[in-house]
Structure formats: C-alpha cells, structure tokens
Design a protein around this motif. Structure first.
Motif, PDB file in Angstrom:
ATOM      1  N   THR A 168      53.165  45.045  34.366  1.00 34.75           N
ATOM      2  CA  THR A 168      52.907  46.225  35.193  1.00 34.75           C
ATOM      3  C   THR A 168      51.746  45.940  36.138  1.00 34.75           C
ATOM      4  O   THR A 168      51.023  44.950  35.978  1.00 34.75           O
ATOM      5  CB  THR A 168      52.571  47.444  34.319  1.00 34.75           C
ATOM      6  OG1 THR A 168      51.369  47.168  33.567  1.00 34.75           O
ATOM      7  CG2 THR A 168      53.715  47.761  33.357  1.00 34.75           C
ATOM      8  N   ALA A 169      51.584  46.822  37.097  1.00 35.18           N
ATOM      9  CA  ALA A 169      50.481  46.665  38.050  1.00 35.18           C
ATOM     10  C   ALA A 169      49.137  46.777  37.352  1.00 35.18           C
ATOM     11  O   ALA A 169      48.166  46.106  37.729  1.00 35.18           O
ATOM     12  CB  ALA A 169      50.605  47.717  39.157  1.00 35.18           C
ATOM     13  N   GLU A 170      49.050  47.629  36.319  1.00 33.99           N
ATOM     14  CA  GLU A 170      47.788  47.780  35.588  1.00 33.99           C
ATOM     15  C   GLU A 170      47.411  46.493  34.864  1.00 33.99           C
ATOM     16  O   GLU A 170      46.232  46.114  34.824  1.00 33.99           O
ATOM     17  CB  GLU A 170      47.911  48.929  34.576  1.00 33.99           C
ATOM     18  CG  GLU A 170      48.013  50.311  35.196  1.00 33.99           C
ATOM     19  CD  GLU A 170      49.399  50.588  35.763  1.00 33.99           C
ATOM     20  OE1 GLU A 170      50.346  49.815  35.439  1.00 33.99           O
ATOM     21  OE2 GLU A 170      49.543  51.553  36.540  1.00 33.99           O
ATOM     22  N   LEU A 171      48.414  45.794  34.280  1.00 37.06           N
ATOM     23  CA  LEU A 171      48.126  44.541  33.584  1.00 37.06           C
ATOM     24  C   LEU A 171      47.605  43.467  34.530  1.00 37.06           C
ATOM     25  O   LEU A 171      46.726  42.674  34.173  1.00 37.06           O
ATOM     26  CB  LEU A 171      49.384  44.021  32.880  1.00 37.06           C
ATOM     27  CG  LEU A 171      49.781  44.672  31.553  1.00 37.06           C
ATOM     28  CD1 LEU A 171      51.110  44.115  31.066  1.00 37.06           C
ATOM     29  CD2 LEU A 171      48.703  44.434  30.500  1.00 37.06           C
ATOM     30  N   MET A 172      48.127  43.440  35.738  1.00 40.06           N
ATOM     31  CA  MET A 172      47.787  42.383  36.687  1.00 40.06           C
ATOM     32  C   MET A 172      46.571  42.717  37.536  1.00 40.06           C
ATOM     33  O   MET A 172      46.134  41.878  38.333  1.00 40.06           O
ATOM     34  CB  MET A 172      48.976  42.115  37.609  1.00 40.06           C
ATOM     35  CG  MET A 172      50.232  41.647  36.896  1.00 40.06           C
ATOM     36  SD  MET A 172      50.009  40.073  36.040  1.00 40.06           S
ATOM     37  CE  MET A 172      49.599  39.004  37.405  1.00 40.06           C
ATOM     38  N   GLU A 173      46.029  43.878  37.356  1.00 38.48           N
ATOM     39  CA  GLU A 173      44.955  44.327  38.257  1.00 38.48           C
ATOM     40  C   GLU A 173      43.723  43.428  38.189  1.00 38.48           C
ATOM     41  O   GLU A 173      43.115  43.104  39.219  1.00 38.48           O
ATOM     42  CB  GLU A 173      44.575  45.774  37.908  1.00 38.48           C
ATOM     43  CG  GLU A 173      43.595  46.397  38.881  1.00 38.48           C
ATOM     44  CD  GLU A 173      43.343  47.857  38.592  1.00 38.48           C
ATOM     45  OE1 GLU A 173      42.509  48.459  39.299  1.00 38.48           O
ATOM     46  OE2 GLU A 173      43.963  48.400  37.666  1.00 38.48           O
ATOM     47  N   SER A 174      43.337  43.004  36.988  1.00 34.90           N
ATOM     48  CA  SER A 174      42.110  42.213  36.840  1.00 34.90           C
ATOM     49  C   SER A 174      42.382  40.729  36.593  1.00 34.90           C
ATOM     50  O   SER A 174      41.457  39.984  36.250  1.00 34.90           O
ATOM     51  CB  SER A 174      41.283  42.768  35.678  1.00 34.90           C
ATOM     52  OG  SER A 174      42.032  42.729  34.474  1.00 34.90           O
ATOM     53  N   VAL A 175      43.630  40.270  36.741  1.00 32.29           N
ATOM     54  CA  VAL A 175      43.977  38.863  36.471  1.00 32.29           C
ATOM     55  C   VAL A 175      43.568  38.004  37.664  1.00 32.29           C
ATOM     56  O   VAL A 175      43.894  38.307  38.813  1.00 32.29           O
ATOM     57  CB  VAL A 175      45.491  38.721  36.209  1.00 32.29           C
ATOM     58  CG1 VAL A 175      45.850  37.255  36.022  1.00 32.29           C
ATOM     59  CG2 VAL A 175      45.888  39.527  34.980  1.00 32.29           C
ATOM     60  N   THR A 176      42.862  36.911  37.359  1.00 35.09           N
ATOM     61  CA  THR A 176      42.417  35.988  38.419  1.00 35.09           C
ATOM     62  C   THR A 176      42.885  34.555  38.190  1.00 35.09           C
ATOM     63  O   THR A 176      42.780  33.722  39.097  1.00 35.09           O
ATOM     64  CB  THR A 176      40.885  35.997  38.511  1.00 35.09           C
ATOM     65  OG1 THR A 176      40.328  35.607  37.243  1.00 35.09           O
ATOM     66  CG2 THR A 176      40.371  37.384  38.894  1.00 35.09           C
ATOM     67  N   LYS A 177      43.374  34.245  36.975  1.00 40.25           N
ATOM     68  CA  LYS A 177      43.769  32.864  36.670  1.00 40.25           C
ATOM     69  C   LYS A 177      44.977  32.466  37.515  1.00 40.25           C
ATOM     70  O   LYS A 177      45.952  33.201  37.621  1.00 40.25           O
ATOM     71  CB  LYS A 177      44.109  32.726  35.193  1.00 40.25           C
ATOM     72  CG  LYS A 177      44.431  31.294  34.775  1.00 40.25           C
ATOM     73  CD  LYS A 177      44.650  31.188  33.270  1.00 40.25           C
ATOM     74  CE  LYS A 177      43.334  31.389  32.527  1.00 40.25           C
ATOM     75  NZ  LYS A 177      43.492  31.153  31.074  1.00 40.25           N
ATOM     76  N   GLN A 178      44.913  31.268  38.092  1.00 42.76           N
ATOM     77  CA  GLN A 178      45.987  30.801  38.960  1.00 42.76           C
ATOM     78  C   GLN A 178      46.825  29.730  38.267  1.00 42.76           C
ATOM     79  O   GLN A 178      46.474  29.237  37.190  1.00 42.76           O
ATOM     80  CB  GLN A 178      45.400  30.264  40.264  1.00 42.76           C
ATOM     81  CG  GLN A 178      44.680  31.328  41.092  1.00 42.76           C
ATOM     82  CD  GLN A 178      44.192  30.797  42.423  1.00 42.76           C
ATOM     83  OE1 GLN A 178      44.434  29.634  42.764  1.00 42.76           O
ATOM     84  NE2 GLN A 178      43.502  31.639  43.183  1.00 42.76           N
ATOM     85  N   LEU A 179      47.908  29.365  38.925  1.00 46.70           N
ATOM     86  CA  LEU A 179      48.887  28.478  38.313  1.00 46.70           C
ATOM     87  C   LEU A 179      48.299  27.118  37.970  1.00 46.70           C
ATOM     88  O   LEU A 179      48.573  26.574  36.889  1.00 46.70           O
ATOM     89  CB  LEU A 179      50.096  28.313  39.248  1.00 46.70           C
ATOM     90  CG  LEU A 179      51.210  27.393  38.751  1.00 46.70           C
ATOM     91  CD1 LEU A 179      51.819  27.922  37.461  1.00 46.70           C
ATOM     92  CD2 LEU A 179      52.284  27.221  39.821  1.00 46.70           C
ATOM     93  N   PHE A 180      47.509  26.519  38.841  1.00 50.07           N
ATOM     94  CA  PHE A 180      46.989  25.179  38.573  1.00 50.07           C
ATOM     95  C   PHE A 180      46.089  25.170  37.347  1.00 50.07           C
ATOM     96  O   PHE A 180      46.020  24.165  36.618  1.00 50.07           O
ATOM     97  CB  PHE A 180      46.262  24.635  39.810  1.00 50.07           C
ATOM     98  CG  PHE A 180      44.912  25.220  40.065  1.00 50.07           C
ATOM     99  CD1 PHE A 180      43.761  24.620  39.547  1.00 50.07           C
ATOM    100  CD2 PHE A 180      44.769  26.389  40.804  1.00 50.07           C
ATOM    101  CE1 PHE A 180      42.507  25.148  39.788  1.00 50.07           C
ATOM    102  CE2 PHE A 180      43.523  26.926  41.037  1.00 50.07           C
ATOM    103  CZ  PHE A 180      42.381  26.317  40.535  1.00 50.07           C
ATOM    104  N   GLU A 181      45.386  26.284  37.084  1.00 54.00           N
ATOM    105  CA  GLU A 181      44.554  26.367  35.885  1.00 54.00           C
ATOM    106  C   GLU A 181      45.416  26.398  34.628  1.00 54.00           C
ATOM    107  O   GLU A 181      45.091  25.761  33.618  1.00 54.00           O
ATOM    108  CB  GLU A 181      43.673  27.610  35.949  1.00 54.00           C
ATOM    109  CG  GLU A 181      42.699  27.630  37.123  1.00 54.00           C
ATOM    110  CD  GLU A 181      41.894  28.917  37.172  1.00 54.00           C
ATOM    111  OE1 GLU A 181      40.895  29.001  36.419  1.00 54.00           O
ATOM    112  OE2 GLU A 181      42.272  29.833  37.928  1.00 54.00           O
TER     113      GLU A 181
END
Length: 729
Positions: free
Chosen positions: A451-464
C-alpha cells in the motif's frame, strides 16, 4: 372426356370459357408425337457420342502427359544410377590411391590422397552446337540439338514414349502412386524458431546456440520415436521417424566453432553435404567428453525397458540420470569441483535434490535470466550475479525459499517492492521493502499486499538489496520458488541453482499448463494460503514452496507430477496384462529391426563411457547378442573403414575422433581442415538412404562453442534439406 382429350392434338382442343366451370377437376395434357420422341432420342444419342469423344480426348491427353512423365522418370532414374556409379568410382580411386604407393607426406595426410581431377558442374540437359551434328541434320531440323552428355548425363536420351496402351497407363499410374507414397514416407527435419536462431546463417549478435541436450533429444526420438520422454520439439520437428534407416554420429573432439569459421572455405564437401549448421553450447572440457553425454541415452530397447522397470517410467529414469548443472557450469562462473567423491544424501531426502534443479535448457525455456549470448545477452546485460563465484552444488547444498512482490510503475513494468527469503527451517532470514527506481502507478494491492502507507518511508533501493542478498546466500545455495523467473527478473539477478515448484509439480497432466501455488498447497500440504483480502504474504508463499519441495524429496521423483505418475501407471498396467512380452513390444520399431548400437573410438575408451556401456550390457539377457559393440582403433583412417563396415548393421553408430588442436595452428590450419573435410565426406558415403547423419564439432580448450551439422541422405546421395528449411510455430 379424359380419354377423348388424350387422343387429340393440343391444337384441336378448344375450351369454352363458359364451360370451364363445369370442367372443374378435369386435367388436360398432351403426349409427344412419335416424331418428336425420335428427335429427342437422336439428340440424346448425339450428346452421348459427343460426351464419349470428349472423354476419349481427355483420356488421350492424360496418357500423353503420363508418357511425358514416364520419360522424365526414366531420365531421373538414369541420373541416380549414374551418380551412384560416379560415387563408387571416386571411392575406388581414393581407396586405390591410399592402398598404393604412399606419398612422402602420407603420414601427415592421415592416409588420404588428393584427387586432382574434379567433376565439372552440369545441368541435367546440356545444349550442344557442333559441326558434326549440324552436318548430319536434315534441312528441316534445327542445327542446335539437345543431347545428354555421355560424360555428365549417363548416355543419350532414352527413346520418348509417344503413346500408352491401357495396360501401360494403369501400370504407370500404379508406379506413380507407389513413388508418391515413398516421397510422403521420407523422413525430414524442420527447424523451429529456436533452431533458426542457432543457425550459423543468423548474425552472431542475435544468435542463440542450442544445447548438447537438444542433440540428445533428437537422437532419442530417432531411436525410440514417440515413446521418447524427451522430444526435440523445442528447436526442430522430426517427421516420419519410422522411415529412418539408421543414424550415424561423428564426434570431432578438439574442433571448435572458431576453427570451422576460420577455415570454412576448406570444408568444401562438408558445406555441400550440410545445410543445417547450428551453433551448439558444450559442457566444460574437464567435465567429460561429448560422447560420454551422448551415450547417456538408452542405447537399446532392452536397456530402456530396464530403466522403466527400475524407475517406473523412462521419463523418471531420464530425470534421475541427468546432470542439470552440466551446461550451467559453462555459462555461470562456477569453480571446479576438487573432490570427486559423491556426498551422501541429505537425511530428509530419498533421492538427490540436485535432480530437481533446472537445467540450462529449462532455464532458457522458462524465461530465467541467464548470461547466454545473442538476444538473451542484450536482454540481461544490466543484471548481476547473486555471487561473484559459485561453488559446485551438491546433494547437501542448502535450500532457500524466495518470493518477491512487485508494483506497476510509470515505466510500464512491474518493479520490485518487497522480498522475503526463508531457510530450510522455515525461518525468515531476510525481508525488506524496496523503493522502485520509477514512480509507482499501481500498487497491485490485491496481489502484492503493498500500500501507499507501507511505501511512504521506504528508502532502500534495488542495488542495496542486491548487495545484501549476495552477502546472505552461500556460494552453493539452491533457490526455491514458484515461477522464480519473475522474482529473479524483478531482482535483476542471475543464479545457477534453481528449483521451480511450477515445473516439478504438475496436477493438470499437461506440461505447459502450470498449477497455482494456492492449489498446490491445498492439494499436497492441506493448507489454505493467499486467503488474506489485503494481498499475498511473501513469507507465507516462500514457506509453502519450501514445504512442497521438502515433501517431494521425502517421497519420489514422480511425486506431485501427474505426468510422470500417469506414465508409471500405464507401464504397470501393461506389464501386469502382458507379462514379459512388454520387453519385446514397447519399442516395436527397434525390436523389429533388431539392430544395436556401435561405438568406434580412436584410442581407449574413457572410464565413464565404459561404465555406461556396462550398464547397457547388464540390461540385456545373457542369451542375446551384445547390446553395444565397441571398436577401439588406432587412427581416424581405420575408424572410417570400421564405420563403413558396420554402419548398416546398427541402428546407431557413434564415431568418436580426436582432432589435435595443434593441427589448427596458423601454419597448418588449412591443411588440417582439408583432411577433416575429406574424412567427413567418406563417412557420409557410408550412410544409407534415409539415414540420419550428424557431425558434432566438440569445441576446444580455447573455445567451448561447437557446431552441430545434420543431414538426411536420399537415394542419389544428396541431402534432402538442400532447400531453405521451413520454420514451424
């Protein structure tokens, strides 16, 4: 009144309108006068005569056409006989030259001599204009006459057949029908799309090679037919396989694709014989020779039956006897195995877990990211390996369940937003949300649970995530998942060891119709998953796939696979109803010919090949002939002679020849290529009508890419596939 009316002509009858009311119900008609009847009969007779004359005219035309066709058939038959005589003369010249006085360079030539006189190309009909002919011609005849050259066409033209009797017409019609049936029964090989991609005529940047496994499947279909568990349908179609007279396979160890392309002009006879030339991916040189892998197919019908008795079905036997990692080692950076001793099974497993791994061929077919050349290279060039170097996989290698969730982004593709990894103890060892590179347009919550709420504070990217997964997984890890190709594509990572539950489990009975993970869990685990209205749980799915694989390993190779189970049931029913007679009837076309397999090799047999042959011998009753005849010779010249002697007595003849790599050094490459070309031509002359001829160039230490050349011989010694091969969808 009716009788009087019938006796009068129509003109004498005049009906008063006032009386018409009183004549209601009376029918007035006329009869044809006798003269009119005679006229009709005469016209009908003339029509029959005209019709009969037209039919006769048509029949005469048919007979003339048939007579012309008879002339063409005679010419073609004479040409075939003449071509066969010329081939025998050339072979006799080669033989007499090799048996006569040896030239100073006889040892270097491997016993072959150079024939300087070459036959000039010709057309079937040659136009001549000579003074002798023009002098002999009548005044009304043209000076230029068509005649068949005695040197090139086998003598003068036969006397033309101008007319045919009724008996000749019927006899010729029957002969044409017979020849038509022969043409319809001729075996043929047609390339599919994957075969066309592997053709050497395809540009290198888009060429995708076939695998050695593909050649194994072709040979199994040629020997066993529709009973073969592995059909070559992925890359070709073998038509009328029952009409194949025999198969001859020539393996040239040490000769690679690079050697062939660098000296292609020297392979004159080879290029004339073969139009089907495909790039082939080979196993590493230190993992065994090509003949070791080719010989893994059931070499006789009795051996195939013993495999069925032992494993329940030929399909199960193939699955248990194959090495899925053989070609994977060529593609991925896998270290060499230092210890050759076989490790024991995992305590929870009843058969090796490595047998459930996807082979390189399966990974390509299922859409897994794989570092293969051609189109796949351009598609996956931005992908990374899960490890920089991999350790050889074993039956003790750990398994990890993997599941990913994706969301639709502005780029129009699904990008990774969540990943979960579970170990064999069903404990979560890694879980993370991932911020896609592009903006999310559809969270696909009903499937992903994102959901949008779950992704709101996510910063980790694919390469990590890629770095963390690489650090977590051991070098011999086996990844387990349902349609794991979509997860690895979302991760943009490539991994060599994969078990896919959508492949090893099948409850539909159709290989291409895959079952959903929810149905598999409900059927085998008796668990209800994916019941949450908020979307799928990636940890739950990862655990379900691991449970399924562990359950299969605790049972048998056919557990959960309806296709293998059905095959086993069929063989059990047939065996119970017919007893030992199944051994003679299962592969009736092989038993009817009662032919075996012959292996001709230069030098001693390798230990692995000896083991394979011993297994084949053990499958044959003691009172029968040997299943596999082995001939160890000292030189390629002797190998060619031996193949010439025994090829027609065996359903499959394998000639294993070694081409020293030093022969293809810069100074001697052209000379070595010419010698190999002559060798291939002499082996081609040993193949009978409708015989399958394969030449496999087995790669070298510097270039692991090989070449597969395929031809089916016809009566006149030519390859039927001289025209461009058709592509099947």
């Amino acid at each position: 009144m009716l009788n009087s009316a019938n006796s009068l002509p129509l003109q004498s009858l005049r009906v008063n309108p006032k009386r018409s009311a009183g004549m209601c119900g009376t029918i007035i008609f006329r009869q044809h006068p006798r003269t009119e009847c005679l006229t009709i009969r005469r016209s009908t007779s003339r029509m029959k005569e005209q019709l009969s004359s037209k039919q006769q005219e048509r029949n005469e035309k048919k007979k003339k056409k048939m007579a012309a066709l008879a002339n063409l058939m005679q010419l073609n038959d004479r040409d075939r006989v003449h071509e066969a005589e010329l081939a025998k003369r050339r072979e006799a010249l080669l033989k007499s030259g090799s048996d006569g006085a040896a030239s100073p360079n006889d040892d270097d030539d491997g016993g072959f001599v150079t024939v300087c006189s070459k036959r000039k190309p010709r057309n079937r009909l040659t136009i001549k204009n000579t003074s002798d002919e023009s002098a002999a011609c009548d005044a009304d005849e043209p000076k230029i006459k068509r005649s068949r050259s005695a040197e090139g066409g086998g003598g003068d033209l036969p006397d033309p057949v101008s007319t045919l009797t009724e008996e000749q017409y019927k006899s010729l019609s029957a002969e044409l029908r017979r020849r038509k049936r022969e043409l319809e029964d001729m075996p043929g090989l047609r390339l599919r799309e994957m075969g066309q991609r592997a053709s050497l005529e395809t540009p290198q940047d888009v060429r995708t090679p076939i695998f050695l496994t593909d050649i194994q499947h072709l040979l199994m279909s040629a020997l066993i037919g529709r009973n073969s568990p592995c059909a070559p349908d992925r890359w070709c179609s073998l038509d009328k396989w029952l009409s194949l007279s025999h198969s001859v396979v020539v393996i040239l160890e040490g000769l690679s694709l690079y050697h062939y392309l660098s000296n292609e002009s020297r392979f004159e006879a080879t290029n004339r014989i073969f139009n089907t030339k495909l790039e082939m991916l080979l196993p590493p040189q230190d993992e065994g020779k090509i003949i070791d892998e080719i010989a893994q197919i059931p070499l006789t019908n009795v051996q195939a039956q013993k495999l069925i008795d032992e494993h329940g079905s030929l399909e199960s036997a193939v699955e248990l006897n194959k090495d899925p990692t053989l070609l994977v080692k060529t593609i991925f950076p896998i270290e060499k195995q230092t210890c050759k001793d076989a490790l024991e099974l995992h305590p929870d497993d009843k058969f090796p877990r490595t047998k459930l791994l996807l082979s390189a061929l399966q990974m390509v077919d299922e859409g897994y990211p794989i570092p293969l050349q051609g189109e796949l290279h351009s598609r996956f060039k931005s992908f990374v390996f899960t490890k920089k170097r991999y350790a050889p996989v074993t039956d003790r290698s750990p398994m990890y369940g993997v599941d990913c969730e994706m969301c639709r982004t502005i780029a129009g593709v699904n990008e990774l937003t969540r990943i979960s990894i579970v170990d064999e103890k069903l404990e979560t060892v890694y879980e993370s949300l991932v911020r896609p590179i592009n903006k999310i347009t559809d969270y696909l919550t009903q499937y992903s649970g994102i959901t949008a709420e779950l992704m709101e504070s996510v910063t980790k990217q694919l390469f990590e995530v890629q770095q963390e997964v690489s650090q977590l997984l051991p070098a011999d890890a086996i990844l387990v998942g349902q349609s794991l190709n979509s997860d690895l594509n979302a991760l943009k990572m490539m991994h060599p060891y994969v078990i896919d539950t959508s492949v090893c489990f099948n409850i539909s009975g159709v290989r291409k119709r895959k079952s959903k993970l929810k149905h598999l869990a409900q059927t085998f685990l008796k668990e209800q998953i994916q019941e949450n209205d908020d979307g799928h749980d990636s940890i739950e799915d990862s655990r379900a796939t691991l449970k399924l694989v562990k359950m299969k390993l605790a049972n048998s190779i056919e557990f959960g696979d309806e296709i293998l189970t059905q095959r086993k049931r069929i063989h059990e029913v047939v065996r119970a109803s017919s007893g030992d007679s199944i051994k003679n009837n299962l592969f009736a076309h092989v038993a009817k010919r009662d032919k075996r397999t012959a292996i001709v090799t230069v030098g001693d047999l390798q230990p692995r090949l000896k083991e394979v042959i011993q297994k084949a011998e053990q499958a044959v009753p003691k009172d029968n002939r040997k299943a596999v005849h082995v001939h160890e010779v000292s030189s390629p010249k002797e190998a060619v002679r031996k193949v010439n002697e025994i090829a027609l007595e065996h359903a499959l003849t394998i000639a294993n020849l070694l081409v020293p790599e030093q022969d293809f050094m810069l100074e001697t490459a052209e000379r070595a290529a010419t010698k190999v070309d002559k060798l291939i031509e002499r082996l081609w002359n040993t193949v009978a009508h409708n015989g399958l001829f394969l030449v496999l160039m087995g790669g070298s230490a510097e270039c692991t890419k090989g070449v597969a050349k395929i031809a089916i011989k016809r009566l006149n010694g030519t390859n039927e596939t001289s025209a461009p091969l058709s592509v099947q969808d």
